[in-house]
Scaffold this active site. Structure first.
Site, PDB file in Angstrom:
ATOM      1  N   GLY A 164      45.031  51.177  33.912  1.00 16.11           N
ATOM      2  CA  GLY A 164      45.270  51.928  35.133  1.00 16.11           C
ATOM      3  C   GLY A 164      46.705  51.773  35.590  1.00 16.11           C
TER       4      GLY A 164
ATOM      5  N   ILE B  34      49.684  44.975  39.074  1.00 15.48           N
ATOM      6  CA  ILE B  34      48.312  44.856  38.589  1.00 15.48           C
ATOM      7  C   ILE B  34      47.899  46.165  37.929  1.00 15.48           C
ATOM      8  CG2 ILE B  34      45.885  44.553  39.250  1.00 15.48           C
ATOM      9  CD1 ILE B  34      46.846  42.811  41.571  1.00 15.48           C
TER      10      ILE B  34
ATOM     11  N   GLY C 194      45.828  43.392  32.951  1.00 14.43           N
ATOM     12  CA  GLY C 194      45.800  42.386  34.004  1.00 14.43           C
ATOM     13  C   GLY C 194      46.954  42.414  34.971  1.00 14.43           C
ATOM     14  N   VAL C 195      47.719  41.304  35.017  1.00 10.47           N
ATOM     15  CA  VAL C 195      48.719  41.081  36.060  1.00 10.47           C
ATOM     16  C   VAL C 195      50.043  40.658  35.429  1.00 10.47           C
ATOM     17  CG1 VAL C 195      49.248  39.817  38.182  1.00 10.47           C
ATOM     18  CG2 VAL C 195      46.857  40.252  37.562  1.00 10.47           C
TER      19      VAL C 195
ATOM     20  N   CYS D 112      55.560  51.748  39.205  1.00  5.82           N
ATOM     21  CA  CYS D 112      54.247  52.079  39.772  1.00  5.82           C
ATOM     22  C   CYS D 112      54.258  53.387  40.552  1.00  5.82           C
ATOM     23  CB  CYS D 112      53.735  50.937  40.650  1.00  5.82           C
ATOM     24  SG  CYS D 112      53.602  49.369  39.753  1.00  5.82           S
TER      25      CYS D 112
END
Length: 209
Positions: free
Chosen positions: A70, A144, A156-157, A174
């Protein structure tokens, strides 16, 4: 207790992606135990499923990988700790609730940063972990982006420790125009990656076990 595995040296993103995918298959098919990979990538821009091509501004010789996670564009590189939890949300001690899982990830990272004296925040409608750098001005310190297959998590992160923040200039991170990015180093916290890893493992166990 979930095992943490640190992959030494800088790691190619696509190699790590295959590693994750293979392990997810093992969790699904043969009930392998949960694991958390700790990685430091070679320089790469990655695009999530919601990316817009115009958000890739100028990447020069840095490779671009289009992933299934995502989110939108982000940068990975030396000095950044990337954390890939492969957890089975269908197991009895977990919950089939993606919103809850993301909330737990956020709490985990915020608590870890707090250990080093960094007050971190969530901002409405802005994914990631943020810190206040000036009055009413925030910078992102952690990104994230996750994916789930048959209730097994991966991706993940990414947390900026001593990352070269200028590399974020090649993208709109982002998808948030004019957003700032920061790192532990820029905030005056100078630590070894191994020291950070100890704390994130401790804080993980408080939330996920």
């Amino acid at each position: 207790m979930v095992q943490f595995v640190t992959i030494p040296n800088l790691t190619d993103y696509q190699v790590t992606l295959k590693l994750m995918q293979n392990y997810v298959n093992k969790v699904i098919n043969v009930n392998e135990p949960e694991i958390v990979y700790l990685v430091e990538h070679s320089e790469v821009y990655t695009a999530g499923t919601n990316y817009k091509q115009e958000e890739l501004l100028n990447y020069s010789d840095i490779p671009v990988i289009y992933t299934g996670r995502g989110g939108k564009f982000t940068f990975h590189g030396p000095g950044q700790r990337v954390i890939y939890p492969i957890l089975n949300l269908a197991s009895p001690n977990r919950s089939k609730d993606l919103k809850l899982y993301i909330k737990m990830l956020e709490e985990w990272i915020i608590n870890s940063l707090n250990y080093f004296g960094i007050k971190a925040y969530l901002i409405k409608d802005k994914v990631g972990i943020w810190v206040k750098v000036r009055k009413d001005e925030f910078a992102k310190i952690a990104a994230i982006g996750i994916r789930v297959r048959k209730w097994v998590t991966y991706h993940g992160v990414a947390i900026n420790i001593s990352t070269d923040l200028s590399k974020f200039g090649g993208i709109i991170p982002c998808g948030l125009e004019n957003s700032l990015v920061t790192s532990l180093n820029q905030l005056g916290v100078h630590i070894e990656m191994s020291e950070f890893d100890k704390i994130i493992q401790t804080e993980f166990n408080k939330i996920f076990t």
